[in-house]
Write a protein that holds these residues in place. Structure first.
Motif, PDB file in Angstrom:
ATOM      1  N   ILE A 196      13.412 -77.151 -28.765  1.00 36.41           N
ATOM      2  CA  ILE A 196      12.867 -76.284 -27.707  1.00 36.41           C
ATOM      3  C   ILE A 196      13.258 -74.839 -27.973  1.00 36.41           C
ATOM      4  CG2 ILE A 196      13.065 -75.735 -25.264  1.00 36.41           C
ATOM      5  CD1 ILE A 196      12.025 -78.290 -24.838  1.00 36.41           C
ATOM      6  N   THR A 197      14.500 -74.622 -28.389  1.00 36.31           N
ATOM      7  CA  THR A 197      14.981 -73.264 -28.641  1.00 36.31           C
ATOM      8  C   THR A 197      14.200 -72.613 -29.778  1.00 36.31           C
ATOM      9  OG1 THR A 197      17.182 -73.997 -27.982  1.00 36.31           O
ATOM     10  CG2 THR A 197      17.044 -71.903 -29.110  1.00 36.31           C
ATOM     11  N   ILE A 198      13.787 -73.397 -30.741  1.00 33.13           N
ATOM     12  CA  ILE A 198      13.022 -72.858 -31.877  1.00 33.13           C
ATOM     13  C   ILE A 198      11.534 -72.769 -31.528  1.00 33.13           C
ATOM     14  CG2 ILE A 198      12.267 -73.338 -34.234  1.00 33.13           C
ATOM     15  CD1 ILE A 198      15.053 -74.545 -34.709  1.00 33.13           C
ATOM     16  N   ALA A 199      11.014 -73.779 -30.850  1.00 35.02           N
ATOM     17  CA  ALA A 199       9.573 -73.867 -30.612  1.00 35.02           C
ATOM     18  C   ALA A 199       9.081 -72.825 -29.620  1.00 35.02           C
ATOM     19  CB  ALA A 199       9.210 -75.265 -30.124  1.00 35.02           C
ATOM     20  N   LEU A 225       5.516 -68.355 -28.426  1.00 35.76           N
ATOM     21  CA  LEU A 225       5.248 -67.062 -27.789  1.00 35.76           C
ATOM     22  C   LEU A 225       4.697 -66.045 -28.792  1.00 35.76           C
ATOM     23  CD1 LEU A 225       8.276 -66.698 -25.372  1.00 35.76           C
ATOM     24  CD2 LEU A 225       5.898 -67.150 -24.792  1.00 35.76           C
ATOM     25  N   VAL A 226       5.208 -66.060 -30.007  1.00 32.23           N
ATOM     26  CA  VAL A 226       4.702 -65.142 -31.032  1.00 32.23           C
ATOM     27  C   VAL A 226       3.240 -65.458 -31.344  1.00 32.23           C
ATOM     28  CG1 VAL A 226       4.888 -64.520 -33.473  1.00 32.23           C
ATOM     29  CG2 VAL A 226       6.935 -64.602 -32.051  1.00 32.23           C
ATOM     30  N   PHE A 227       2.932 -66.745 -31.573  1.00 37.31           N
ATOM     31  CA  PHE A 227       1.549 -67.112 -31.875  1.00 37.31           C
ATOM     32  C   PHE A 227       0.620 -66.816 -30.700  1.00 37.31           C
ATOM     33  CE2 PHE A 227       3.338 -69.926 -35.236  1.00 37.31           C
ATOM     34  CZ  PHE A 227       2.639 -69.360 -36.295  1.00 37.31           C
ATOM     35  N   LEU A 228       1.087 -67.049 -29.489  1.00 39.64           N
ATOM     36  CA  LEU A 228       0.278 -66.763 -28.312  1.00 39.64           C
ATOM     37  C   LEU A 228       0.020 -65.267 -28.167  1.00 39.64           C
ATOM     38  CD1 LEU A 228      -1.027 -68.220 -25.910  1.00 39.64           C
ATOM     39  CD2 LEU A 228       1.085 -67.820 -24.648  1.00 39.64           C
ATOM     40  N   SER A 229       1.031 -64.457 -28.446  1.00 40.09           N
ATOM     41  CA  SER A 229       0.860 -63.001 -28.370  1.00 40.09           C
ATOM     42  C   SER A 229      -0.133 -62.507 -29.416  1.00 40.09           C
ATOM     43  CB  SER A 229       2.204 -62.308 -28.583  1.00 40.09           C
ATOM     44  OG  SER A 229       3.108 -62.659 -27.580  1.00 40.09           O
ATOM     45  N   ILE A 230      -0.048 -63.027 -30.623  1.00 39.87           N
ATOM     46  CA  ILE A 230      -0.995 -62.645 -31.686  1.00 39.87           C
ATOM     47  C   ILE A 230      -2.409 -63.047 -31.292  1.00 39.87           C
ATOM     48  CG2 ILE A 230      -1.684 -63.139 -34.063  1.00 39.87           C
ATOM     49  CD1 ILE A 230       1.331 -63.329 -34.716  1.00 39.87           C
ATOM     50  N   TRP A 231      -2.559 -64.241 -30.748  1.00 40.24           N
ATOM     51  CA  TRP A 231      -3.874 -64.741 -30.356  1.00 40.24           C
ATOM     52  C   TRP A 231      -4.475 -63.861 -29.260  1.00 40.24           C
ATOM     53  CZ3 TRP A 231      -5.038 -68.914 -26.402  1.00 40.24           C
ATOM     54  CH2 TRP A 231      -6.362 -69.339 -26.507  1.00 40.24           C
ATOM     55  N   ILE A 232      -3.686 -63.508 -28.255  1.00 42.84           N
ATOM     56  CA  ILE A 232      -4.173 -62.654 -27.170  1.00 42.84           C
ATOM     57  C   ILE A 232      -4.533 -61.273 -27.691  1.00 42.84           C
ATOM     58  CG2 ILE A 232      -3.468 -61.473 -25.045  1.00 42.84           C
ATOM     59  CD1 ILE A 232      -1.910 -64.034 -24.345  1.00 42.84           C
TER      60      ILE A 232
END
Length: 55
Positions: A14-17, A22-29
């Protein structure tokens, strides 16, 4: 003892995922926002061309 190690592995995942997600979601947005801005500009150009063709 087995349950404690599974809990540790779970919390590590969980700590890694979560930050990676969040990084992938930010890039996608960000990409969606950029594509939207590009489409708005293209639509403005199309409207200008249509107005020009009308006159």
């Amino acid at each position: 003892m087995y349950a404690a190690s599974m809990l540790g592995i779970f919390s590590l995942l969980i700590t890694i995922a979560v930050p990676v997600l969040l990084v992938f979601l930010s890039i996608w947005i960000y990409q969606i926002k950029k594509n939207s801005e590009n489409q708005v500009e293209q639509n403005k150009e199309i409207i200008q061309l249509l107005k020009k063709d009308r006159t």
